[in-house]
Motif scaffolding. Structure first.
Motif, PDB file in Angstrom:
ATOM      1  N   ARG A  28     -34.637 -33.361 -47.214  1.00 12.20           N
ATOM      2  CA  ARG A  28     -33.378 -33.163 -47.901  1.00 12.20           C
ATOM      3  C   ARG A  28     -32.796 -31.803 -47.544  1.00 12.20           C
ATOM      4  NH1 ARG A  28     -30.917 -35.489 -51.996  1.00 12.20           N
ATOM      5  NH2 ARG A  28     -32.702 -36.819 -52.393  1.00 12.20           N
ATOM      6  N   PRO A  29     -31.569 -31.745 -47.014  1.00 13.25           N
ATOM      7  CA  PRO A  29     -30.997 -30.454 -46.618  1.00 13.25           C
ATOM      8  C   PRO A  29     -30.605 -29.634 -47.826  1.00 13.25           C
ATOM      9  CG  PRO A  29     -29.399 -32.200 -46.333  1.00 13.25           C
ATOM     10  CD  PRO A  29     -30.677 -32.852 -46.736  1.00 13.25           C
ATOM     11  N   ARG A  30     -30.650 -28.352 -47.672  1.00 17.93           N
ATOM     12  CA  ARG A  30     -30.168 -27.471 -48.732  1.00 17.93           C
ATOM     13  C   ARG A  30     -28.667 -27.578 -48.827  1.00 17.93           C
ATOM     14  NH1 ARG A  30     -33.706 -22.133 -46.983  1.00 17.93           N
ATOM     15  NH2 ARG A  30     -35.783 -23.082 -47.306  1.00 17.93           N
ATOM     16  N   SER A  31     -28.113 -27.183 -49.955  1.00 21.76           N
ATOM     17  CA  SER A  31     -26.690 -27.395 -50.202  1.00 21.76           C
ATOM     18  C   SER A  31     -25.827 -26.686 -49.166  1.00 21.76           C
ATOM     19  CB  SER A  31     -26.332 -26.904 -51.613  1.00 21.76           C
ATOM     20  OG  SER A  31     -26.654 -25.524 -51.749  1.00 21.76           O
ATOM     21  N   TRP A  32     -26.202 -25.463 -48.780  1.00 27.49           N
ATOM     22  CA  TRP A  32     -25.350 -24.740 -47.826  1.00 27.49           C
ATOM     23  C   TRP A  32     -25.383 -25.381 -46.448  1.00 27.49           C
ATOM     24  CZ3 TRP A  32     -27.121 -22.364 -43.361  1.00 27.49           C
ATOM     25  CH2 TRP A  32     -28.516 -22.214 -43.254  1.00 27.49           C
ATOM     26  N   ILE A  33     -26.539 -25.973 -46.089  1.00 22.59           N
ATOM     27  CA  ILE A  33     -26.614 -26.690 -44.814  1.00 22.59           C
ATOM     28  C   ILE A  33     -25.762 -27.943 -44.875  1.00 22.59           C
ATOM     29  CG2 ILE A  33     -28.143 -27.936 -43.253  1.00 22.59           C
ATOM     30  CD1 ILE A  33     -30.358 -26.021 -44.013  1.00 22.59           C
ATOM     31  N   ALA A  34     -25.816 -28.650 -46.016  1.00 19.79           N
ATOM     32  CA  ALA A  34     -25.036 -29.877 -46.172  1.00 19.79           C
ATOM     33  C   ALA A  34     -23.546 -29.586 -46.048  1.00 19.79           C
ATOM     34  CB  ALA A  34     -25.339 -30.518 -47.525  1.00 19.79           C
ATOM     35  N   VAL A  35     -23.084 -28.543 -46.742  1.00 22.58           N
ATOM     36  CA  VAL A  35     -21.668 -28.199 -46.685  1.00 22.58           C
ATOM     37  C   VAL A  35     -21.272 -27.814 -45.265  1.00 22.58           C
ATOM     38  CG1 VAL A  35     -19.947 -26.527 -47.456  1.00 22.58           C
ATOM     39  CG2 VAL A  35     -21.538 -27.529 -49.101  1.00 22.58           C
ATOM     40  N   SER A  37     -22.444 -28.882 -42.568  1.00 22.67           N
ATOM     41  CA  SER A  37     -22.414 -30.040 -41.689  1.00 22.67           C
ATOM     42  C   SER A  37     -21.382 -31.066 -42.106  1.00 22.67           C
ATOM     43  CB  SER A  37     -23.798 -30.703 -41.652  1.00 22.67           C
ATOM     44  OG  SER A  37     -24.778 -29.796 -41.201  1.00 22.67           O
ATOM     45  N   TYR A  38     -21.259 -31.320 -43.426  1.00 19.16           N
ATOM     46  CA  TYR A  38     -20.347 -32.359 -43.893  1.00 19.16           C
ATOM     47  C   TYR A  38     -18.890 -31.978 -43.669  1.00 19.16           C
ATOM     48  CZ  TYR A  38     -24.408 -34.285 -46.366  1.00 19.16           C
ATOM     49  OH  TYR A  38     -25.623 -34.819 -46.677  1.00 19.16           O
ATOM     50  N   VAL A  39     -18.545 -30.736 -43.901  1.00 23.56           N
ATOM     51  CA  VAL A  39     -17.150 -30.313 -43.764  1.00 23.56           C
ATOM     52  C   VAL A  39     -16.650 -30.477 -42.330  1.00 23.56           C
ATOM     53  CG1 VAL A  39     -15.578 -28.354 -43.914  1.00 23.56           C
ATOM     54  CG2 VAL A  39     -17.176 -28.810 -45.782  1.00 23.56           C
ATOM     55  N   PRO A  40     -17.381 -29.991 -41.319  1.00 26.11           N
ATOM     56  CA  PRO A  40     -16.901 -30.239 -39.945  1.00 26.11           C
ATOM     57  C   PRO A  40     -16.787 -31.720 -39.616  1.00 26.11           C
ATOM     58  CG  PRO A  40     -18.569 -28.532 -39.948  1.00 26.11           C
ATOM     59  CD  PRO A  40     -18.563 -29.115 -41.317  1.00 26.11           C
ATOM     60  N   LEU A  41     -17.745 -32.524 -40.076  1.00 29.70           N
ATOM     61  CA  LEU A  41     -17.674 -33.963 -39.813  1.00 29.70           C
ATOM     62  C   LEU A  41     -16.451 -34.574 -40.476  1.00 29.70           C
ATOM     63  CD1 LEU A  41     -18.918 -36.482 -38.584  1.00 29.70           C
ATOM     64  CD2 LEU A  41     -20.352 -36.711 -40.632  1.00 29.70           C
ATOM     65  N   GLY A  42     -16.164 -34.144 -41.703  1.00 30.69           N
ATOM     66  CA  GLY A  42     -14.971 -34.629 -42.385  1.00 30.69           C
ATOM     67  C   GLY A  42     -13.692 -34.210 -41.676  1.00 30.69           C
ATOM     68  N   TYR A 122     -21.722 -41.273 -38.668  1.00 30.69           N
ATOM     69  CA  TYR A 122     -22.519 -40.117 -38.270  1.00 30.69           C
ATOM     70  C   TYR A 122     -23.128 -39.376 -39.464  1.00 30.69           C
ATOM     71  CZ  TYR A 122     -20.892 -40.735 -33.504  1.00 30.69           C
ATOM     72  OH  TYR A 122     -20.655 -41.247 -32.245  1.00 30.69           O
ATOM     73  N   LEU A 123     -22.803 -39.815 -40.673  1.00 31.08           N
ATOM     74  CA  LEU A 123     -23.338 -39.172 -41.870  1.00 31.08           C
ATOM     75  C   LEU A 123     -24.868 -39.219 -41.943  1.00 31.08           C
ATOM     76  CD1 LEU A 123     -22.442 -37.724 -44.482  1.00 31.08           C
ATOM     77  CD2 LEU A 123     -22.425 -39.959 -45.596  1.00 31.08           C
ATOM     78  N   PRO A 124     -25.522 -40.358 -41.652  1.00 30.07           N
ATOM     79  CA  PRO A 124     -26.992 -40.355 -41.719  1.00 30.07           C
ATOM     80  C   PRO A 124     -27.641 -39.346 -40.788  1.00 30.07           C
ATOM     81  CG  PRO A 124     -26.150 -42.606 -41.594  1.00 30.07           C
ATOM     82  CD  PRO A 124     -24.995 -41.694 -41.333  1.00 30.07           C
ATOM     83  N   TRP A 125     -26.976 -38.987 -39.738  1.00 30.67           N
ATOM     84  CA  TRP A 125     -27.563 -38.037 -38.789  1.00 30.67           C
ATOM     85  C   TRP A 125     -27.583 -36.627 -39.351  1.00 30.67           C
ATOM     86  CZ3 TRP A 125     -29.956 -39.790 -34.458  1.00 30.67           C
ATOM     87  CH2 TRP A 125     -29.747 -41.142 -34.167  1.00 30.67           C
ATOM     88  N   ILE A 126     -26.715 -36.346 -40.309  1.00 35.08           N
ATOM     89  CA  ILE A 126     -26.808 -35.069 -41.019  1.00 35.08           C
ATOM     90  C   ILE A 126     -28.032 -35.072 -41.921  1.00 35.08           C
ATOM     91  CG2 ILE A 126     -25.685 -33.605 -42.748  1.00 35.08           C
ATOM     92  CD1 ILE A 126     -23.028 -34.378 -41.570  1.00 35.08           C
ATOM     93  N   ARG A 127     -28.304 -36.214 -42.558  1.00 35.78           N
ATOM     94  CA  ARG A 127     -29.494 -36.323 -43.389  1.00 35.78           C
ATOM     95  C   ARG A 127     -30.770 -36.181 -42.563  1.00 35.78           C
ATOM     96  NH1 ARG A 127     -28.590 -35.120 -48.178  1.00 35.78           N
ATOM     97  NH2 ARG A 127     -30.498 -36.223 -48.802  1.00 35.78           N
ATOM     98  N   LEU A 128     -30.670 -36.439 -41.267  1.00 35.06           N
ATOM     99  CA  LEU A 128     -31.806 -36.225 -40.365  1.00 35.06           C
ATOM    100  C   LEU A 128     -31.903 -34.775 -39.905  1.00 35.06           C
ATOM    101  CD1 LEU A 128     -31.506 -39.451 -38.197  1.00 35.06           C
ATOM    102  CD2 LEU A 128     -33.496 -38.811 -39.562  1.00 35.06           C
ATOM    103  N   ARG A 129     -31.142 -33.915 -40.526  1.00 33.35           N
ATOM    104  CA  ARG A 129     -31.117 -32.482 -40.176  1.00 33.35           C
ATOM    105  C   ARG A 129     -30.658 -32.266 -38.739  1.00 33.35           C
ATOM    106  NH1 ARG A 129     -33.852 -28.861 -43.481  1.00 33.35           N
ATOM    107  NH2 ARG A 129     -33.835 -29.650 -45.613  1.00 33.35           N
ATOM    108  N   ALA A 130     -29.591 -32.998 -38.362  1.00 31.07           N
ATOM    109  CA  ALA A 130     -29.083 -32.857 -37.004  1.00 31.07           C
ATOM    110  C   ALA A 130     -28.211 -31.623 -36.823  1.00 31.07           C
ATOM    111  CB  ALA A 130     -28.289 -34.108 -36.614  1.00 31.07           C
ATOM    112  N   GLY A 131     -27.975 -30.876 -37.897  1.00 30.39           N
ATOM    113  CA  GLY A 131     -27.181 -29.671 -37.776  1.00 30.39           C
ATOM    114  C   GLY A 131     -25.801 -29.949 -37.222  1.00 30.39           C
ATOM    115  N   ALA A 132     -25.444 -29.225 -36.164  1.00 34.84           N
ATOM    116  CA  ALA A 132     -24.119 -29.371 -35.560  1.00 34.84           C
ATOM    117  C   ALA A 132     -24.026 -30.576 -34.642  1.00 34.84           C
ATOM    118  CB  ALA A 132     -23.775 -28.107 -34.771  1.00 34.84           C
TER     119      ALA A 132
END
Length: 499
Positions: A28-35, A37-42, A122-132
């Motif tokens: 599970r990514p930490r909140s700052w990592i999630a933000v 990653s999610y914001v650029p993807l969005g 591509y959202l599941p790939w963030i959950r895989l800790r794919a970073g950028a």
């Protein structure tokens, strides 16, 4: 399908040896990592939709689109639905088409929906800790001129691509986390949608996952993937029994129409990288577009680099599934259409992104990687603009022809036969039968025209040739259709006028 959590020492060794960020560790990514990653993807997804609305939403319908949408469009007779097609696209557009047959409404709807689909894929790939990696992969795939062109088209390939990326990512999550029930359910949904869109493509995409599930004795992954495929194949086989004489007869008809068998069509795919949309039926593919071939050739090289340096099973899975589909078209289909490889591009964008990021972490290769990505986006931007304008101009003729047909007396119920008859028939709300060059009727009137006349439909055979394109039209009346453009259009009506 990702590895278990390695030890801290292993992390340090891997990071030093391969330059891999710690964000690649599953969990599970930490909140700052999630933000982060999610914001650029969005933002990538939002830009993806915005470019479609600006450049491609105004393009008219193509032949295949008209067939799919006419099955559910309000007030439009359903065009002939042939053996190779599946019902997924008509289900996709039904929420809008059942309300209005407006082409603009369908385009806007699909533009918005495709932006959401890109984000979710591509959202599941963030959950895989794919970073950028995930946002960059989404940008590379979304920036491809083919993606921008087909994203709001009522065609199956883009939706198979989205589902393939999501399905492989969810499969990796399900393997990495013992209690990932939502991920397992997502695998079923992803491959169910993909198989409803295009059962054969979904199956080729799933082959590596199924093989992995068998070898590693992973019943959850195997069951979820096969269950998703079974949904689309079940619908396809039921329709085969009801309309095409059974599954074998439908497969034979689909194979004959799609020129399937043992082939090698890679040269055709290379020539089609910047259009035309279909290298078949006498359409010349042209020469090799060197700028497009350059990025195409770079894909396997950079993808292989990404897999080798990052060494994650998730990237291996993306590479294997993407190549599985790509090779199926290169070796089993005897012609090329650039959209066929869209699901492969969507999956290969992930290891390509990992390779680019690895190159960017090294001073000697960072400039080369950035320059390469910039050139890629420049080539795609030029291609989507130039080719989009060409297709827009070509398809703008259909509404003009439909309007002229109404002025010469066409009225529903009506039947149109001939060149672009399916697209024009959709706009005119007529039944239709499209042909490319051969109008048939060498010894008698084609059966579809005879049936329309028997129904007392208004019947017209449309063509761009003043001379009758078939012998049965020699006794028919030719009417000029005054359409602005390079070609002059004509409609042939029965000798005593239409019933």
């Amino acid at each position: 399908m990702d590895e278990a959590e390695p030890s801290p020492a292993a992390h340090r060794t891997a990071d030093v040896a391969h330059g891999v960020a710690s964000t690649w560790r599953p969990g599970r990514p930490r909140s700052w990592i999630a933000v982060r990653s999610y914001v650029p993807l969005g933002l990538v997804a939002a830009c993806y939709t915005a470019v479609q609305l600006a450049l491609t939403a105004r393009i008219g319908l193509g032949w295949d689109e008209s067939v799919y949408i006419s099955q559910v469009a309000r007030g439009v007779p359903a065009a002939e639905f042939t053996a190779p097609r599946a019902r997924g696209v008509q289900l996709l557009v039904a929420p809008v088409a059942l309300v209005t047959p407006s082409v603009t409404a369908v385009r806007v709807y699909l533009s918005l929906l495709s932006g959401i689909a890109l984000f979710l894929a591509y959202l599941p790939w963030i959950r895989l800790r794919a970073g950028a990696v995930a946002p960059l992969a989404a940008a590379l795939f979304g920036g491809l001129w083919l993606s921008l062109f087909y994203a709001n088209e009522a065609m199956p390939n883009m939706w198979v691509a989205y589902c393939g990326v999501a399905g492989v990512g969810l499969a990796c999550l399900a393997e990495a986390r013992p209690r990932a029930r939502l991920a397992t359910a997502g695998i079923v949904v992803a491959f169910a949608i993909a198989s409803l869109m295009r059962p054969s493509d979904a199956t080729w995409l799933a082959f590596p996952l199924v093989g992995y599930g068998v070898v590693r004795r992973s019943p959850r992954l195997l069951f979820a993937t096969v269950a998703g495929l079974a949904i689309g194949w079940a619908e396809w086989m039921i329709e085969a029994v009801l309309r095409f004489g059974g599954p074998l007869a439908r497969l034979h008809a689909a194979g004959a129409e799609n020129a399937t068998g043992l082939h090698f069509s890679l040269p055709d795919h290379l020539r089609a990288l910047n259009g035309p949309l279909l290298c078949r039926f006498g359409v010349e593919c042209g020469g090799l577009p060197l700028t497009q071939v350059a990025w195409f050739a770079a894909v396997p090289v950079v993808a292989g680099l990404g897999v080798w340096m990052v060494r994650r099973r998730a990237l291996v899975a993306a590479l294997a599934c993407g190549l599985s589909l790509a090779l199926s078209y290169v070796f089993t289909v005897g012609y090329a259409a650039p959209r066929f490889l869209l699901p492969a591009y969507a999956l290969l964008a992930l290891p390509v992104s990992a390779g680019i990021i690895w190159l960017c972490r090294r001073r000697g290769t960072a400039v080369l990687a950035v320059a390469g990505v910039a050139c890629y986006f420049a080539v795609q931007a030029k291609s989507v603009y130039v080719y989009g304008e060409q297709v827009y101009a070509a398809r703008a003729t259909a509404p003009a022809v439909a309007a002229q047909l109404k002025q010469v007396g066409m009225r529903p119920p009506c039947f149109l036969y001939g060149h672009d008859a399916v697209q024009i028939g959709y706009l005119a709300k007529c039944a239709s039968h499209g042909v490319f060059r051969h109008y048939g009727g060498t010894s008698s009137v084609p059966s579809s025209i005879r049936a329309a006349i028997a129904r007392s439909d208004w019947v017209g055979v449309i063509t761009t040739s003043r001379r009758p394109p078939a012998p049965f039209l020699a006794a028919w009346t030719s009417i000029d259709l005054r359409v602005v453009g390079e070609k002059t259009w004509y409609v042939f009506v029965p000798p005593r006028g239409n019933p």
